[in-house]
Design a protein around this motif. Structure first.
Motif, PDB file in Angstrom:
ATOM      1  N   MET A  15      72.307  22.768 -21.669  1.00 44.28           N
ATOM      2  CA  MET A  15      71.276  22.249 -20.480  1.00 44.28           C
ATOM      3  C   MET A  15      71.948  20.646 -19.894  1.00 44.28           C
ATOM      4  N   THR A  16      71.483  20.185 -18.536  1.00 44.04           N
ATOM      5  CA  THR A  16      72.344  19.591 -18.850  1.00 44.04           C
ATOM      6  C   THR A  16      71.553  18.195 -19.224  1.00 44.04           C
ATOM      7  N   ASP A  17      71.734  16.978 -19.392  1.00 39.36           N
ATOM      8  CA  ASP A  17      71.466  15.875 -20.293  1.00 39.36           C
ATOM      9  C   ASP A  17      71.149  14.558 -19.007  1.00 39.36           C
ATOM     10  N   PHE A  18      70.331  13.931 -19.221  1.00 36.74           N
ATOM     11  CA  PHE A  18      70.428  13.082 -17.640  1.00 36.74           C
ATOM     12  C   PHE A  18      71.124  11.592 -18.675  1.00 36.74           C
ATOM     13  N   VAL A  19      71.644  11.896 -16.993  1.00 36.30           N
ATOM     14  CA  VAL A  19      72.268   9.287 -17.321  1.00 36.30           C
ATOM     15  C   VAL A  19      71.442   8.734 -18.150  1.00 36.30           C
ATOM     16  N   TYR A  20      70.309   8.712 -17.324  1.00 38.44           N
ATOM     17  CA  TYR A  20      69.682   7.727 -18.520  1.00 38.44           C
ATOM     18  C   TYR A  20      69.432   7.824 -19.617  1.00 38.44           C
ATOM     19  N   ARG A  21      69.275   9.431 -20.018  1.00 38.57           N
ATOM     20  CA  ARG A  21      68.432   9.213 -21.540  1.00 38.57           C
ATOM     21  C   ARG A  21      70.020   9.524 -22.564  1.00 38.57           C
ATOM     22  N   SER A  22      71.019   9.619 -22.042  1.00 35.45           N
ATOM     23  CA  SER A  22      72.405   8.897 -22.684  1.00 35.45           C
ATOM     24  C   SER A  22      72.453   7.450 -23.089  1.00 35.45           C
ATOM     25  N   VAL A  23      72.120   6.896 -22.338  1.00 37.47           N
ATOM     26  CA  VAL A  23      72.092   5.645 -21.839  1.00 37.47           C
ATOM     27  C   VAL A  23      70.771   4.346 -23.172  1.00 37.47           C
ATOM     28  N   MET A  24      69.757   5.292 -22.855  1.00 40.27           N
ATOM     29  CA  MET A  24      68.726   4.951 -23.923  1.00 40.27           C
ATOM     30  C   MET A  24      68.512   5.640 -25.421  1.00 40.27           C
ATOM     31  N   ARG A  25      69.462   5.936 -25.672  1.00 41.11           N
ATOM     32  CA  ARG A  25      69.809   7.121 -27.180  1.00 41.11           C
ATOM     33  C   ARG A  25      70.977   5.514 -27.483  1.00 41.11           C
ATOM     34  N   ASP A  26      72.326   4.741 -26.364  1.00 41.14           N
ATOM     35  CA  ASP A  26      73.042   3.748 -27.178  1.00 41.14           C
ATOM     36  C   ASP A  26      71.950   2.877 -27.152  1.00 41.14           C
ATOM     37  N   ILE A  27      71.489   2.502 -26.786  1.00 36.26           N
ATOM     38  CA  ILE A  27      70.774   0.962 -26.745  1.00 36.26           C
ATOM     39  C   ILE A  27      69.200   1.141 -27.791  1.00 36.26           C
ATOM     40  N   LYS A  28      69.248   2.208 -28.035  1.00 38.49           N
ATOM     41  CA  LYS A  28      68.263   2.243 -29.218  1.00 38.49           C
ATOM     42  C   LYS A  28      69.558   2.035 -30.740  1.00 38.49           C
ATOM     43  N   GLN A  29      70.551   3.020 -30.570  1.00 38.83           N
ATOM     44  CA  GLN A  29      71.199   3.018 -31.598  1.00 38.83           C
ATOM     45  C   GLN A  29      72.002   1.408 -31.744  1.00 38.83           C
ATOM     46  N   ASN A  30      72.075   0.711 -30.568  1.00 38.89           N
ATOM     47  CA  ASN A  30      72.661  -0.444 -31.024  1.00 38.89           C
ATOM     48  C   ASN A  30      72.022  -1.206 -31.211  1.00 38.89           C
ATOM     49  N   ILE A  31      70.645  -1.454 -30.955  1.00 39.99           N
ATOM     50  CA  ILE A  31      69.180  -2.252 -30.850  1.00 39.99           C
ATOM     51  C   ILE A  31      69.041  -1.974 -32.932  1.00 39.99           C
ATOM     52  N   LEU A  32      69.185  -0.901 -33.617  1.00 35.49           N
ATOM     53  CA  LEU A  32      69.287  -0.324 -35.129  1.00 35.49           C
ATOM     54  C   LEU A  32      70.178  -0.474 -35.497  1.00 35.49           C
ATOM     55  N   LYS A  33      71.468  -1.466 -34.696  1.00 40.90           N
ATOM     56  CA  LYS A  33      72.259  -1.849 -35.834  1.00 40.90           C
ATOM     57  C   LYS A  33      72.455  -3.863 -35.211  1.00 40.90           C
ATOM     58  N   GLY A  34      71.486  -3.785 -34.955  1.00 41.10           N
ATOM     59  CA  GLY A  34      71.536  -5.124 -35.114  1.00 41.10           C
ATOM     60  C   GLY A  34      73.236  -5.930 -33.997  1.00 41.10           C
ATOM     61  N   ASN A  35      72.724  -4.790 -33.027  1.00 42.66           N
ATOM     62  CA  ASN A  35      74.496  -5.254 -32.012  1.00 42.66           C
ATOM     63  C   ASN A  35      74.000  -6.578 -30.673  1.00 42.66           C
ATOM     64  N   TYR A  36      72.548  -7.363 -30.737  1.00 39.85           N
ATOM     65  CA  TYR A  36      72.227  -8.191 -29.416  1.00 39.85           C
ATOM     66  C   TYR A  36      71.779  -9.007 -30.312  1.00 39.85           C
ATOM     67  N   GLU A  37      72.772  -9.960 -30.157  1.00 35.66           N
ATOM     68  CA  GLU A  37      72.399 -11.246 -30.417  1.00 35.66           C
ATOM     69  C   GLU A  37      70.594 -11.919 -30.245  1.00 35.66           C
ATOM     70  N   GLY A  38      70.253 -12.224 -31.197  1.00 29.48           N
ATOM     71  CA  GLY A  38      69.121 -13.173 -30.546  1.00 29.48           C
ATOM     72  C   GLY A  38      68.318 -11.862 -29.828  1.00 29.48           C
ATOM     73  N   MET A  39      67.852 -11.353 -30.767  1.00 24.63           N
ATOM     74  CA  MET A  39      66.625  -9.637 -30.073  1.00 24.63           C
ATOM     75  C   MET A  39      66.804  -9.385 -28.644  1.00 24.63           C
ATOM     76  N   ARG A  40      67.774  -9.750 -27.839  1.00 27.10           N
ATOM     77  CA  ARG A  40      68.157  -9.678 -26.854  1.00 27.10           C
ATOM     78  C   ARG A  40      69.264  -9.256 -25.952  1.00 27.10           C
ATOM     79  N   LEU A  41      68.666  -8.399 -24.905  1.00 29.36           N
ATOM     80  CA  LEU A  41      69.686  -6.862 -24.117  1.00 29.36           C
ATOM     81  C   LEU A  41      70.487  -7.667 -23.269  1.00 29.36           C
ATOM     82  N   PRO A  42      71.600  -7.860 -22.733  1.00 24.16           N
ATOM     83  CA  PRO A  42      72.441  -8.289 -21.779  1.00 24.16           C
ATOM     84  C   PRO A  42      71.548  -7.409 -20.881  1.00 24.16           C
ATOM     85  N   ASP A  43      71.833  -8.198 -19.668  1.00 25.27           N
ATOM     86  CA  ASP A  43      71.435  -8.340 -17.942  1.00 25.27           C
ATOM     87  C   ASP A  43      71.541  -7.062 -17.513  1.00 25.27           C
TER      88      ASP A  43
END
Length: 241
Positions: A1-29
């Protein structure tokens, strides 16, 4: 089955959040994130929008998009992924694998109540199905559902052995985005006790609901009987709407 692009992006952002990859608790623009993931601005906007709707991030006007500290403290409260309201995603428990056993599946004529709930004529037919959901080997939910044949004329038993709502999104590009739910607790009945291994004195949670597609069409009427150990209801309230 297809996996929508935004889902893959969401998964990666969640992983980066849990890994502490966003300084100051802020996402890039949004523009920077779209360039990083090599996706369109509209896909990036949708991914961030769904994350905000889930309560994982919040947007502060004039300052950017920030991580909700509660997400870092208890990810189990924010476990849903995607834009559907399906049980497969909303009942995920860390470390446990969910499976679905189809108990029965057939076509019946809609009762007057089902016809009213699904905006059908009383002569219309609907799918009726019953599914038992398990976490590892523990049965935790009995689901009885009814949905109009005209919405999913191709429905087959094998589709019901996984997420129905995710199938609908992946294969038909339709999403279930609204629901009216009535949640109560009552004594377990004989079927509950047999299928979910309950004693006669143990209760169940009961959720009766009508689920709607994003265009407002009623999609399913459902009755869900939940093992009391797994009866958890969490919600994120957005008062801007």
């Amino acid at each position: 089955m297809t996996d929508f692009v935004y889902r893959s992006v969401m998964r990666d952002i969640k992983q980066n959040i849990l890994k502490g990859n966003y300084e100051g608790m802020r996402l890039p623009d949004e523009r920077s994130l779209a360039e990083h993931y090599q996706v369109s601005r509209s896909s990036m906007k949708r991914a961030l929008g769904v994350l905000a709707e889930e309560g994982i991030v919040f947007k502060k006007r004039g300052s950017g998009t920030f991580i909700n500290p509660l997400y870092l403290k208890n990810q189990a409260l924010f476990r849903y992924e995607g834009s559907n309201l399906g049980l497969t995603d909303s009942f995920k428990w860390p470390g446990k694998k969910q499976t679905i056993k189809l108990l029965n599946f057939h076509v019946v004529k809609a009762t007057s109540e089902i016809a009213q709930d699904l905006f059908l004529n009383e002569q219309d037919f609907v799918y009726e199905f019953k599914r038992l959901r398990l976490l590892d080997n523990q049965p935790f939910l009995i689901e009885t559902g009814y949905l109009p044949i005209k919405i999913m004329p191709e429905l087959k038993p094998e589709i019901l052995q996984s997420s129905l709502f995710n199938y609908l999104e992946d294969e038909q590009n339709k999403t279930v985005t609204k629901a009216f739910l009535n949640i109560t607790v009552e004594p377990s009945n004989s079927e509950d006790q047999k299928e979910m291994k309950l004693t006669p004195t143990e209760p169940v949670g009961v959720m009766d609901g009508i689920f709607f597609l994003d265009d407002g069409t009623p999609f399913e009427v459902s009755n869900m009987r939940v093992h009391y150990h797994y009866m958890r209801f969490n919600t994120f309230v957005n008062l801007n709407r």
